[in-house]
Motif scaffolding. Structure first.
Motif, mmCIF file in Angstrom:
data_model
loop_
_atom_site.group_PDB
_atom_site.id
_atom_site.type_symbol
_atom_site.label_atom_id
_atom_site.label_comp_id
_atom_site.label_asym_id
_atom_site.label_seq_id
_atom_site.Cartn_x
_atom_site.Cartn_y
_atom_site.Cartn_z
ATOM 1 N N LEU A 100 58.116 46.457 23.750
ATOM 2 C CA LEU A 100 57.648 46.477 25.200
ATOM 3 C C LEU A 100 58.672 45.923 26.115
ATOM 4 N N ILE B 266 52.406 50.789 27.224
ATOM 5 C CA ILE B 266 52.021 50.554 25.733
ATOM 6 C C ILE B 266 51.849 51.937 25.187
ATOM 7 N N ILE C 242 47.121 42.621 21.167
ATOM 8 C CA ILE C 242 47.834 42.832 22.633
ATOM 9 C C ILE C 242 46.672 42.584 23.535
ATOM 10 N N SER D 85 55.015 53.412 24.220
ATOM 11 C CA SER D 85 55.885 52.929 22.929
ATOM 12 C C SER D 85 55.275 53.548 21.612
ATOM 13 N N ALA E 4 50.786 42.097 30.077
ATOM 14 C CA ALA E 4 50.327 42.306 28.690
ATOM 15 C C ALA E 4 50.898 41.315 28.097
ATOM 16 N N VAL F 124 44.137 46.685 20.799
ATOM 17 C CA VAL F 124 44.554 46.392 22.395
ATOM 18 C C VAL F 124 43.380 45.932 22.936
ATOM 19 N N TRP G 68 56.518 43.711 18.985
ATOM 20 C CA TRP G 68 55.888 44.327 20.144
ATOM 21 C C TRP G 68 56.640 43.741 21.356
#
Ligand SMILES: *Cc1c(COP(=O)(O)O)cnc(C)c1O
Length: 405
Positions: A229, A91, A198, A94, A218, A178, A225
């Motif tokens: 991901l 994550i 997330i 990214s 996740a 997150v 996303w």
């Protein structure tokens, strides 16, 4: 590849047992086989027999597990990784160079190390705060801040974060939230339903639940996303094996039962500790004295407190160590969320890498003991805690008398 969960209208237990668990179309096997093959035959060039080509890109057991997690976290997609830590890493990877992240101060130690010693080498900067709800607005760097990272309850002090409040501030600024939901598990809390974008888990803990798999996941709703991901999942390749996916999926099917038993045990132990003369304080969001009990009632299923609790023992560091060395059912060990009860002293184990000053600022004193309550009989666990407290406080009392004479 993850498909939509098709049990979204069912209750949690039905989803836990059935989501991502199709019967085998050719043999009728009720439990899917473990698909160990790394590669899959093709009928003609670029035309595979089934949905799979190469296991790093997609594997039937990983797909099944991801489908089940998406169903249990009220998500559209889920992606599994080799560990909770690699989930965090992917994550953070990214994000573009020059990004900024705001995190709660008392994150998991491994996440803290990644944020401070790895993310910075990729040009991602992290700010920490112990008071996220109050500080978030002024920590946001317009255009740069991309993520807010939350753990609720926190480890090991069991403080809570009001997710709705944090999500509304983050979303106002176009920032994603997150939530590391490892401590609660999807049974006790579903962060996506409280505004998170997330949700991440160390599957190693409650989801697998049997202390025999290292894995992470996740889950999220947004297709952007999903695309970002999924690409990194394949390109970085920090993936769980088919066997681990199968084991974790088997564990997941009883998550609701294990979670209920662990919560029941933790609540009973917290109440027993509350009335003990040898205990300074009890940190457990499932009972009334917890300062953020209202947040637990809003955010957790039936106001449950989860299976984790911490307490401070009179007699300082020595008493805490003696306690952990004298339990007969609780095993002295790091980690959490398994069927067996564990105990540890964070200051000397999981949080030993943090300076004493910083530790005490977040309430991690030398006399703090953390318990991961398993699913054994409640009565046996309470008796075990009580006898270990007696041994620990007697031995510190004796040592003090000897020192004085
Ligand atoms: C254990 C844990 C992690 C890391 O997960 P691993 O599977 O050990 O890599 C992350 N967050 C929390 C809250 C954890 O307890």
């Amino acid at each position: 590849m993850t498909v939509h969960a098709n049990h979204n209208s069912s209750g949690f237990a039905t989803r836990a047992v059935h989501a991502g668990s199709p019967h085998d179309q050719t043999t009728g096997a009720v439990i899917p086989a473990i698909s160990l093959s790394t590669t899959f035959a093709q009928k003609s060039v670029g035309n595979p027999v089934g949905a799979y080509e190469y296991t790093r890109s997609a594997n039937p057991n990983r797909d099944n597990f991801e489908t089940a997690i998406a169903a249990l976290e009220n998500a559209r997609y889920a992606l599994a990784f080799a560990s909770g830590s690699s989930t965090t890493a992917v994550i953070l990877q990214s994000l573009p160079i020059g990004s900024h992240v705001v995190s709660v101060a008392d994150v998991y130690g491994g996440s803290h190390r990644y944020f401070t010693q790895v993310a910075n080498t990729h040009g991602v900067e992290i700010s920490f705060t112990p008071h996220l709800e109050d500080d978030l607005e002024k920590l946001i760097q317009p255009g740069k801040t991309k993520l807010v990272w939350v753990e609720t309850p926190s480890n090991p002090t069991l403080g809570l974060v009001d997710l709705r409040k944090v999500a509304s501030i983050a979303h106002y600024h176009g920032i994603s939230l997150v939530v590391d939901n490892t401590f609660c598990s999807p049974y006790v809390q579903n962060p996506l339903s409280h505004g998170a974008d997330i949700v991440v888990h160390s599957v190693t803990k409650y989801i697998n639940g049997h202390s025999d798999v290292i894995m992470g996941v996740a889950a999220f709703y947004c297709p952007v996303w999903k695309e970002r991901l999924t690409f990194l999942q394949n390109e970085i390749g920090a993936l769980p094996s088919a066997f681990d996916c199968w084991l974790a999926h088997r564990g997941l099917k009883t998550l609701h039962l294990r979670s209920q038993a662990a919560c029941k045990n933790a609540t009973a132990i917290a109440l027993a500790l509350e009335v003990s003369e040898d205990v300074i304080s009890v940190l457990y969001p499932g009972i009334e004295p917890h300062p953020q009990r209202d947040v637990a009632i809003r955010q957790h299923r039936d106001g449950m407190g989860g299976g984790m609790l911490s307490f401070r023992l009179k007699g300082g560091r020595i008493a805490a160590h003696e306690f952990c060395q004298n339990t007969k059912i609780f095993t002295l060990a790091e980690s959490l969320g398994g069927i067996e009860s564990l105990c540890e002293v964070p200051a000397g184990m999981t949080h030993a890498g943090i300076s004493e000053k910083e530790r005490e600022r977040s309430g991690v004193y030398d006399d703090l003991v953390r318990l991961s309550c398993g699913i054994e009989d409640t009565k046996d666990l309470i008796l075990d805690v009580q006898q270990a407290i007696k041994v620990a406080t007697n031995s510190t009392f004796n040592r003090r008398s000897i020192n004085r004479s």
